[in-house]
Design a protein around this motif. Structure first.
Motif, PDB file in Angstrom:
ATOM      1  N   ALA A   7      44.914  34.354  41.707  1.00  0.00           N
ATOM      2  CA  ALA A   7      44.807  34.148  40.310  1.00  0.00           C
ATOM      3  C   ALA A   7      45.107  35.867  39.867  1.00  0.00           C
ATOM      4  O   ALA A   7      44.571  36.432  39.032  1.00  0.00           O
ATOM      5  N   CYS A   8      46.318  36.203  40.418  1.00  0.00           N
ATOM      6  CA  CYS A   8      46.802  37.660  40.274  1.00  0.00           C
ATOM      7  C   CYS A   8      47.199  38.244  38.623  1.00  0.00           C
ATOM      8  O   CYS A   8      47.206  39.360  38.635  1.00  0.00           O
ATOM      9  N   GLY A   9      47.472  37.045  37.798  1.00  0.00           N
ATOM     10  CA  GLY A   9      47.630  37.507  36.373  1.00  0.00           C
ATOM     11  C   GLY A   9      48.820  38.297  36.495  1.00  0.00           C
ATOM     12  O   GLY A   9      49.864  38.101  37.205  1.00  0.00           O
ATOM     13  N   THR A  10      48.923  39.506  35.748  1.00  0.00           N
ATOM     14  CA  THR A  10      49.915  40.174  35.611  1.00  0.00           C
ATOM     15  C   THR A  10      49.982  41.450  36.815  1.00  0.00           C
ATOM     16  O   THR A  10      50.736  42.427  36.773  1.00  0.00           O
ATOM     17  N   GLY A  11      49.258  41.136  37.825  1.00  0.00           N
ATOM     18  CA  GLY A  11      49.206  41.853  39.152  1.00  0.00           C
ATOM     19  C   GLY A  11      48.608  43.267  38.992  1.00  0.00           C
ATOM     20  O   GLY A  11      48.868  43.920  39.892  1.00  0.00           O
ATOM     21  N   ILE A  12      47.542  43.287  38.249  1.00  0.00           N
ATOM     22  CA  ILE A  12      46.840  44.506  38.057  1.00  0.00           C
ATOM     23  C   ILE A  12      46.282  44.981  39.506  1.00  0.00           C
ATOM     24  O   ILE A  12      45.946  46.149  40.098  1.00  0.00           O
ATOM     25  N   THR A  30      36.162  47.650  42.036  1.00  0.00           N
ATOM     26  CA  THR A  30      36.096  46.726  43.369  1.00  0.00           C
ATOM     27  C   THR A  30      36.526  47.177  44.423  1.00  0.00           C
ATOM     28  O   THR A  30      36.150  47.350  45.556  1.00  0.00           O
ATOM     29  N   LEU A  31      37.789  47.967  44.414  1.00  0.00           N
ATOM     30  CA  LEU A  31      38.595  48.485  45.575  1.00  0.00           C
ATOM     31  C   LEU A  31      38.041  49.719  45.856  1.00  0.00           C
ATOM     32  O   LEU A  31      38.162  50.402  47.244  1.00  0.00           O
ATOM     33  N   ALA A  32      37.117  50.369  45.292  1.00  0.00           N
ATOM     34  CA  ALA A  32      36.522  51.745  45.746  1.00  0.00           C
ATOM     35  C   ALA A  32      35.468  51.256  46.883  1.00  0.00           C
ATOM     36  O   ALA A  32      35.097  51.959  47.682  1.00  0.00           O
ATOM     37  N   ILE A  33      34.673  49.979  46.702  1.00  0.00           N
ATOM     38  CA  ILE A  33      33.817  49.355  47.589  1.00  0.00           C
ATOM     39  C   ILE A  33      34.549  48.600  48.875  1.00  0.00           C
ATOM     40  O   ILE A  33      34.267  48.987  50.034  1.00  0.00           O
ATOM     41  N   ALA A  62      41.923  47.833  29.157  1.00  0.00           N
ATOM     42  CA  ALA A  62      40.646  47.904  28.809  1.00  0.00           C
ATOM     43  C   ALA A  62      39.810  47.467  29.599  1.00  0.00           C
ATOM     44  O   ALA A  62      38.490  47.854  29.633  1.00  0.00           O
ATOM     45  N   MET A  63      40.028  46.586  30.681  1.00  0.00           N
ATOM     46  CA  MET A  63      39.010  45.710  31.307  1.00  0.00           C
ATOM     47  C   MET A  63      39.557  45.725  32.819  1.00  0.00           C
ATOM     48  O   MET A  63      38.594  45.875  33.630  1.00  0.00           O
ATOM     49  N   PHE A  64      40.664  44.903  33.156  1.00  0.00           N
ATOM     50  CA  PHE A  64      40.896  44.396  34.443  1.00  0.00           C
ATOM     51  C   PHE A  64      41.281  45.593  35.168  1.00  0.00           C
ATOM     52  O   PHE A  64      41.131  45.410  36.454  1.00  0.00           O
ATOM     53  N   GLY A  65      41.813  46.589  34.921  1.00  0.00           N
ATOM     54  CA  GLY A  65      42.301  47.827  35.462  1.00  0.00           C
ATOM     55  C   GLY A  65      41.144  48.540  36.177  1.00  0.00           C
ATOM     56  O   GLY A  65      40.845  48.750  37.199  1.00  0.00           O
ATOM     57  N   PRO A  66      40.100  48.689  35.217  1.00  0.00           N
ATOM     58  CA  PRO A  66      38.808  49.394  35.567  1.00  0.00           C
ATOM     59  C   PRO A  66      38.110  48.544  36.503  1.00  0.00           C
ATOM     60  O   PRO A  66      37.381  49.033  37.421  1.00  0.00           O
ATOM     61  N   ILE A  74      41.745  38.588  47.782  1.00  0.00           N
ATOM     62  CA  ILE A  74      40.675  38.792  46.813  1.00  0.00           C
ATOM     63  C   ILE A  74      41.391  38.156  45.624  1.00  0.00           C
ATOM     64  O   ILE A  74      42.500  37.824  45.376  1.00  0.00           O
ATOM     65  N   CYS A  75      40.361  37.779  44.925  1.00  0.00           N
ATOM     66  CA  CYS A  75      40.578  37.169  43.621  1.00  0.00           C
ATOM     67  C   CYS A  75      39.560  37.594  42.382  1.00  0.00           C
ATOM     68  O   CYS A  75      38.435  37.600  42.456  1.00  0.00           O
ATOM     69  N   GLN A  76      40.184  38.271  41.711  1.00  0.00           N
ATOM     70  CA  GLN A  76      39.595  39.017  40.372  1.00  0.00           C
ATOM     71  C   GLN A  76      39.424  38.086  39.008  1.00  0.00           C
ATOM     72  O   GLN A  76      40.653  37.880  38.744  1.00  0.00           O
ATOM     73  N   GLN A  77      38.196  37.593  38.931  1.00  0.00           N
ATOM     74  CA  GLN A  77      38.126  36.673  37.728  1.00  0.00           C
ATOM     75  C   GLN A  77      38.807  35.409  37.617  1.00  0.00           C
ATOM     76  O   GLN A  77      39.607  35.312  36.586  1.00  0.00           O
ATOM     77  N   GLY A  78      38.958  34.833  38.671  1.00  0.00           N
ATOM     78  CA  GLY A  78      39.436  33.387  38.714  1.00  0.00           C
ATOM     79  C   GLY A  78      38.797  32.401  38.819  1.00  0.00           C
ATOM     80  O   GLY A  78      39.054  31.168  38.755  1.00  0.00           O
ATOM     81  N   LEU A  79      37.741  32.549  40.017  1.00  0.00           N
ATOM     82  CA  LEU A  79      37.007  31.377  40.533  1.00  0.00           C
ATOM     83  C   LEU A  79      36.497  30.459  39.487  1.00  0.00           C
ATOM     84  O   LEU A  79      36.630  29.322  39.656  1.00  0.00           O
TER      85      LEU A  79
END
Length: 256
Positions: A48-53, A32-35, A23-27, A113-118
């Motif tokens: 803060a990789c979470g489940t590794g998406i 982010t990686l398109a840039i 729903a959110m973290f994949g998109p 890279i840190c997605q939504q962890g800081l």
């Protein structure tokens, strides 16, 4: 890695993977990686990789060559990341560790890279310094932080405020709690970062069949266990009020 109060059990981590990732973290990872593209010679640290998406998205977009390492303080998240990557034949190393004290050598990574962890780190400057320490000369360091609460979580907080009190309502907005935007550039410069830039991304959050997905959103949130503990009647009321409050975002059988 994360402040106390943002720990998910193994079951909640699995719900997080099944619900929040698509729903959110994949998109967000794709946006982010398109840039910020990853090259075949990069050595990547996913903080803060979470489940590794993010790790999985890098592998999917850029092939088998970049070396991928993921870290998270939450054991349930790391266990789920390992299982999902094994299922999808994604080769990556995952470690349970604190973002402010990692076991890696100086300059080991060319892309951090840190997605939504800081926003969850108790000592943000210490985490930024550790990112810088493990980054090689010329490395890229990328992190994303929500700039404002999503309407879905505003609806959750409003309902929890009525049924559970201000403390739990505030905790439900923790993912959107970052207040460092005004000082981040100067603080990063003091730590030794150069060529700092800020960009705004916008992604749609898509929830199919909200009557089924919104209860899972609650269960996969940091406040999920607290809401469940209040009983089925309160849980169902919070879910129903979230659905009502987000009705303007409904498109057929989805909320967008």
């Amino acid at each position: 890695m994360a402040a106390d109060g943002f720990q998910l059990s193994g079951a909640a981590a699995q719900i997080y993977e099944e619900q929040k990732v698509p729903a959110m973290f994949g998109p967000l990872a794709h946006a982010t990686l398109a840039i910020h593209e990853v090259g075949p010679d990069d050595v990547v640290l996913d903080v803060a990789c979470g489940t590794g998406i993010v790790t999985r998205t890098i592998r999917d977009r850029f092939g088998e060559q970049p070396r991928l390492v993921g870290i998270d303080l939450n054991e349930g998240m790391i266990d789920t990341a390992r299982k999902v990557c094994a299922r999808d034949s994604v080769v990556a190393d995952f470690h349970v560790c604190d973002a402010t004290a990692t076991p890696f050598e100086n300059g080991e990574f060319t892309f951090v890279i840190c997605q939504q962890g800081l926003q969850f780190f108790p000592d943000e400057n210490a985490a930024l310094a550790e990112f810088r320490r493990v980054a090689a000369p010329g490395a890229r360091i990328v992190f994303t932080v929500w700039s404002r609460p999503s309407p879905l979580f505003v609806a959750m907080a409003d309902s929890l405020r009525v049924h559970a009190g201000e403390d739990l309502a505030k905790q439900s907005l923790a993912p959107f709690s970052w207040t460092g935007a005004q000082t981040i550039v100067s603080r990063m410069s003091e730590i030794g970062y150069v060529d700092i830039s800020l960009e705004e991304l916008e992604v749609d959050r898509v929830l199919a069949h909200p009557e089924q997905s919104i209860p899972k959103e609650i269960m996969g949130a940091p406040v999920g266990s607290s809401v469940i503990s209040m009983g089925e009647a309160i849980f169902d009321k919070v879910a129903a009020e979230m659905i009502d409050a987000t009705e303007q975002y409904r498109h057929d059988d989805q909320l967008v």
